[in-house]
Scaffold this motif. Structure first.
Motif, PDB file in Angstrom:
ATOM      1  N   ILE A 104       0.845  -1.149  -0.179  1.00 38.57           N
ATOM      2  CA  ILE A 104      -0.087  -0.265   0.209  1.00 38.57           C
ATOM      3  C   ILE A 104       0.674   1.578   0.287  1.00 38.57           C
ATOM      4  CG2 ILE A 104      -1.651   1.338   1.238  1.00 38.57           C
ATOM      5  CD1 ILE A 104      -2.766  -1.233   1.684  1.00 38.57           C
ATOM      6  N   LEU A 125       0.542   3.655  -3.447  1.00 40.89           N
ATOM      7  CA  LEU A 125      -0.786   5.036  -3.041  1.00 40.89           C
ATOM      8  C   LEU A 125       0.563   6.162  -3.683  1.00 40.89           C
ATOM      9  CD1 LEU A 125      -1.773   5.424   0.355  1.00 40.89           C
ATOM     10  CD2 LEU A 125      -3.284   4.934  -1.838  1.00 40.89           C
ATOM     11  N   ALA A 182      -6.577  -0.319  -1.403  1.00 41.87           N
ATOM     12  CA  ALA A 182      -6.121   1.500  -1.745  1.00 41.87           C
ATOM     13  C   ALA A 182      -7.313   1.781  -3.112  1.00 41.87           C
ATOM     14  CB  ALA A 182      -4.786   1.422  -1.906  1.00 41.87           C
TER      15      ALA A 182
END
Length: 267
Positions: A101, A105, A133
């Motif tokens: 993640i 991101l 996410a």
């Protein structure tokens, strides 16, 4: 000696009894409650849970007290119990997931800004795609997939893309879990479908669930070259769109490769 080694060396008759020998009834009851509530949208009362699990109310009462005390469930209105977000938080805090993640991101935020489209990161778990996410489009109108939501792997571009780029053993395990969870057989054209995705390296097609949305989905690969996730853009054709689908494809390809390299893929 580990439990796996014990099972491997046991005689056929002993193997048949291993499940019972190593049973943990209390743990089974607790997991049964969690798995039942995971499929409920409005929660269940104690008596409903007991009835669904074919257990006595006294058995369920103790499980609910324990799970509530540990923060896995909470009472909603009308004395109904539902899951909290604790399990989801634990998944996010699991080191490999947290690393994935954290690397994905920033790339996803950049993609959303460049393409003016939302994007999400999905992984496969127990025959379903789980959204780990989600980044919304920087527009007043857009389409997005809810963070933490799940969808059948056979109804999601992310699911097919991950399947197509898993190694053979992982792919067979994923399909076995999917069949066990759904009780269904894979589509007859699955092998050809996955072969085409693998050849192209991604999937671009109309959404399996929503009209007017075209999914662009690329795999995130680990150090062995096997897919562990997929980054997907559910593309909406805005009236004032300035980025072509071809450009979005190349941006998403580069983004997925960037995340793959960051988590250890050698190219």
């Amino acid at each position: 000696m580990s439990l796996k080694q014990t099972a491997k060396q046991a005689s056929p008759r002993t193997k048949r009894n291993l499940k019972n020998d190593y049973a943990a009834p209390a743990l089974d009851k607790g997991l049964d409650v969690i798995e039942l509530l995971a499929h409920q949208t409005v929660g269940l009362s104690m008596s409903q849970i007991a009835r669904e699990l074919n257990r006595s109310v006294s058995e369920i009462f103790r499980m609910l007290l324990c799970l509530e005390h540990r923060g896995y469930i909470a009472q909603a209105g009308a004395e109904k119990y539902s899951l909290t977000l604790k399990l989801f938080k634990l998944v996010q805090e699991h080191p490999p997931t947290e690393r994935l993640i954290s690397e994905a991101l920033p790339v996803m935020h950049r993609l959303a800004s460049q393409t003016m489209q939302s994007c999400h990161l999905g992984v496969v778990e127990s025959g379903r795609v789980v959204i780990l996410a989600q980044v919304n489009a920087p527009t007043s109108v857009g389409f997005y997939v809810k963070l933490g939501s799940t969808v059948d792997i056979m109804e999601a571009s992310s699911g097919y893309v991950i399947l197509a780029h898993q190694n053979k053993a992982e792919q067979e395990r994923t399909l076995t879990e999917w069949q066990r969870e759904t009780g269904r057989k894979p589509p007859k054209n699955l092998e050809a479908h996955l072969a085409l995705i693998q050849k192209k390296g991604f999937e671009k097609r109309e959404s399996y669930q929503v009209r007017g949305v075209v999914n662009f989905s690329f795999p995130v690969l680990d150090h062995t070259g096997s897919a562990i996730a997929a980054i997907t853009i559910p593309y909406i054709d805005h009236m004032d769109a300035h980025i072509s689908p071809a450009s979005i494809t190349e941006m998403l390809r580069a983004g997925a490769q960037e995340v793959s390299k960051a988590i250890g893929l050698h190219v």
